[in-house]
Design an enzyme around this catalytic site. Structure first.
Site, mmCIF file in Angstrom:
data_model
loop_
_atom_site.group_PDB
_atom_site.id
_atom_site.type_symbol
_atom_site.label_atom_id
_atom_site.label_comp_id
_atom_site.label_asym_id
_atom_site.label_seq_id
_atom_site.Cartn_x
_atom_site.Cartn_y
_atom_site.Cartn_z
ATOM 1 N N ASP A 1 -59.423 67.512 56.754
ATOM 2 C CA ASP A 1 -59.446 66.669 55.548
ATOM 3 C C ASP A 1 -60.757 66.818 54.783
ATOM 4 O OD1 ASP A 1 -56.967 65.672 56.394
ATOM 5 O OD2 ASP A 1 -57.900 64.052 57.503
ATOM 6 N N GLU B 1 -49.598 63.885 49.774
ATOM 7 C CA GLU B 1 -50.598 62.880 50.087
ATOM 8 C C GLU B 1 -51.950 63.570 50.186
ATOM 9 O OE1 GLU B 1 -49.358 61.300 53.823
ATOM 10 O OE2 GLU B 1 -49.976 63.064 54.952
#
Length: 714
Positions: free
Chosen positions: A61, A219
């Site tokens: 991430d 997302e």
């Protein structure tokens, strides 16, 4: 649990151990070598190019920003402490760890592994890194506790932490030109809220849907304003991984959406996955299993590049960053050139949009930086703190570990725990791909009855090799959670070296031990590593000590920790100046300069395969670029036209169209990117056609015809 008997060879080695003197058991003390660019993975090839990934260990991430001529990055750390690493770079390729935004996350007993509770799969994840008006910000959700905001005027710290009264997750934040602060979040249906100027919460009534469900968005959004337009970059994994982009003239929409990166696995297959895991951690004896990759070996799953964003260079170039699932090693970060086309930021190069090169020219940041390791992995525990690469598994009890009680040693005091996953004060660092070996020296003389201490692979399934104190005796014990198998062996004394070696391409590891520091005896055979979402992390090395009888015990002293990476030095991976044979990985047949003037393949065992037309000299043309000259005198491989089948010709004179960017895939595997087409040299093994230079990239199993294998002709 039953102990599995040692095989005969191991028993022979064990009996030999009893004859060793105490002096022979103790290897001479020596300083551990510093981690250098030749001993650990660095993406910088030292020739003006870089090879993905940026890190060959987990860094998931990612979010990257530029402030002036400096670049900063952070990423997910889940339940490990300290949390939220802050990295700095001048060239987007070589990164240095500045520190962490948070030393520990005091959110409740689950974060301290107290009362049988744990925070595995929770903690800090998907952070958004921003800079505005002289302040650095990191926004991140914590499961069950909402958004956390970290601020600093110096990215090296100190950082201030406060909670924002909102539980939106996977958010990205935009400080707009008019002073408004927006956050986008959610999956499929993209939502936007306005944050209060003091970041105390969400502006009441500001929440709205800006991209309705059904527009292919995912997302892990990254929100930008670029030349007056609003862009949202998101990750989607339904049904396979890819990157989406949305664009609008207003933050509130309407948005149009396209795919900007797809199918890019860098030739990496979907890995093994752990099955049978619920919300509770599996205890010894619980049934778990690991599933093999899907049949055929080319299923994408969530592996292709996904979840990342964009960064602009001072010269106006754009680069993309994203992550990819790399088997049980975990998710790690990749860097891609960005090509703007029709107002969209596509990952990739002109002529091959949506696909990213594994090796390419370093970003033109204007900085000259030598290959530099991001982390110092080796540790002799002589400093005031463990090396910064280390992270504790959950919040540690600082009264139960020390680097000063015995100088030059990490001392772990054992605390009660039912098993390895719930042991407090386990000190961890990420395993390194594609292959790495960790070795530590353990002095277990301070252990008390019921204590267990050693070296483990922290994941599910987990494995460890350590020393058990049972009354006055010391025993070696190996434990395999996948099969719930224990192997034990007597140990002549308390000092032992423990080692684990892992190949994270094959996802197999092996444990071994030594009492003389020279000869290592295997214990436990091959163990299967896998990825899973219960801890939501890849495999980690772990130094641990706990008491399995439910009491506070003694202490374990770790003298050193060393990591070896046999494939780290890539300086000879391009056989520059050498004459080589080149075989196609898909059909194992050699490349051959066909007399008709195009590149073909020769049948194994044929006269052509043994002749000079199947021999090529690799000419180094700088910046990782090569020209290949056939040794039969027909000339240089040169791409003509669109690079279609038979457009890879043999030309007497070398031209710019004879240049290929070497794509190092390790273990003598490579691809050749044509600088004319920005696509790869390859062939379709089903048709028997000549080579083309119009292939977009490798399949996960590398057997689509683009991956080659070289061997020097002696």
């Amino acid at each position: 649990m039953p102990a599995r008997p040692l095989p005969g060879l191991a028993l022979t080695a064990l009996f030999a151990l009893f004859s060793l003197s105490a002096a022979a058991q103790t290897p001479p003390a020596q300083a551990l070598p510093k981690t250098t660019a030749a001993t650990t993975w660095t993406p910088d090839n030292g020739n003006g190019t870089f090879t993905n990934p940026l890190f060959n260990d987990e860094f998931s991430d990612p979010d990257i920003i530029r402030v002036g001529d400096d670049y900063y990055m952070t990423g997910t750390t889940m339940h490990t402490m300290p949390a939220l690493p802050v990295l700095h770079s001048k060239d987007l390729v070589n990164w240095r760890l500045l520190g962490y935004a948070l030393d520990r996350l005091e959110m409740g007993p689950e974060y301290r592994l107290e009362g049988g509770k744990d925070a595995y799969g929770a903690g800090i994840w998907a952070p958004a890194l921003r800079y505005h008006n002289g302040t650095f910000y990191i926004f991140s959700n914590i499961n069950g506790y909402g958004i956390q905001v970290f601020t600093a005027t110096n990215p090296a710290g100190p950082w201030t932490h406060k909670s924002l009264d909102s539980k939106i997750h996977d958010l990205s934040v935009l400080f707009d030109d008019d002073g408004k602060i927006y956050a986008v979040y959610s999956y499929d249906e993209v939502r936007l809220v306005e944050l209060k100027p003091d970041l105390s919460g969400v502006v009441e009534g500001s929440e709205r849907v800006i991209i309705p469900a059904g527009n292919a968005m995912g997302e892990g959004h990254h929100f930008y304003k670029i030349k007056g337009k609003y862009y949202i970059i998101s990750a989607n994994y339904a049904p396979v991984g890819r990157m989406q982009a949305a664009r609008s003239d207003s933050p509130f929409g309407p948005y149009e959406t396209v795919t900007i990166s797809a199918r890019e696995t860098m030739g990496t297959q979907f890995g093994w996955r752990t099955q049978g895991i619920g919300r509770s951690l599996p205890a010894p004896g619980d049934t778990i299993s690991v599933s093999p990759p899907p049949p055929g070996g080319n299923a994408f799953g969530a592996d292709p590049l996904h979840q990342g964003g964009l960064v602009e260079l001072p010269n106006g170039d754009w680069w993309g960053f994203s992550m990819m699932d790399v088997k049980s090693m975990g998710r790690t970060t990749f860097l891609s050139p960005v090509t703007w086309h029709d107002g969209w930021p596509y990952f990739g190069l002109p002529g091959n949009l949506g696909r990213s090169p594994r090796t390419w020219l370093k970003p033109a940041t204007g900085a000259t930086v030598a290959p530099t390791p991001t982390y110092q992995r080796n540790d002799d525990f002589s400093g005031p703190k463990p090396q910064a690469v280390w992270q504790w598994n959950h919040v540690p009890d600082d009264t139960k570990w020390s680097l000063s009680e015995r100088r030059g040693y990490l001392r772990l005091h054992s605390l009660p725990a039912p098993h390895f996953l719930l042991a407090r004060n386990s000190l961890t660092q990420r395993v390194i791909g594609p292959e790495s070996t960790a070795t530590t020296t353990l002095d277990a003389k301070g252990l008390k009855d019921g204590d267990v201490a050693g070296l483990g692979l922290l994941n599910i399934p987990y494995y460890w090799l350590g020393v058990v104190r049972d009354g006055q005796a010391y025993r070696l014990r190996f434990y395999d959670q996948l099969t719930n198998t224990t192997i034990e062996a007597a140990l002549p004394g308390p000092r032992v070296q423990l080692r684990v070696s892992g190949n994270y391409d094959t996802e197999l590891s092996q444990f071994s031990y030594s009492t003389d520091g020279r000869t290592f005896t295997p214990m436990g055979g091959d163990v299967r590593t896998a990825y899973q979402l219960r801890t939501f992390q890849g495999v980690r090395f772990a130094l641990f000590a706990f008491n399995e009888k439910g009491t506070t015990g003694g202490q374990a002293d770790f003298d050193d920790f060393r990591v070896d990476e046999p494939l780290a030095d890539r300086s000879h991976n391009i056989p520059a100046g050498k004459i080589v044979t080149i075989r196609n990985f898909a059909n194992d047949q050699p490349m051959w300069a066909n007399p008709h003037g195009m590149l073909h393949f020769a049948a194994n065992g044929s006269k052509a395969a043994a002749g000079p037309g199947a021999r090529f000299r690799v000419h180094d043309r700088g910046q990782g670029r090569v020209a290949l000259e056939a040794m039969d005198g027909s000339g240089f491989l040169t791409v003509v036209g669109l690079g279609l089948s038979s457009d890879v010709r043999l030309m007497k004179t070398e031209t710019p169209d004879s240049l290929f960017q070497w794509q190092d895939m390790l273990r003598k595997q490579f691809m050749l990117m044509s600088l004319r087409t920005h696509r790869y040299l390859g062939l379709d093994v089903r048709t028997g056609e000549p080579y083309a230079a119009d292939w977009p990239g490798a399949d996960p199993d590398r057997k689509d015809g683009t991956v080659l294998v070289w061997e020097e002709v002696k």
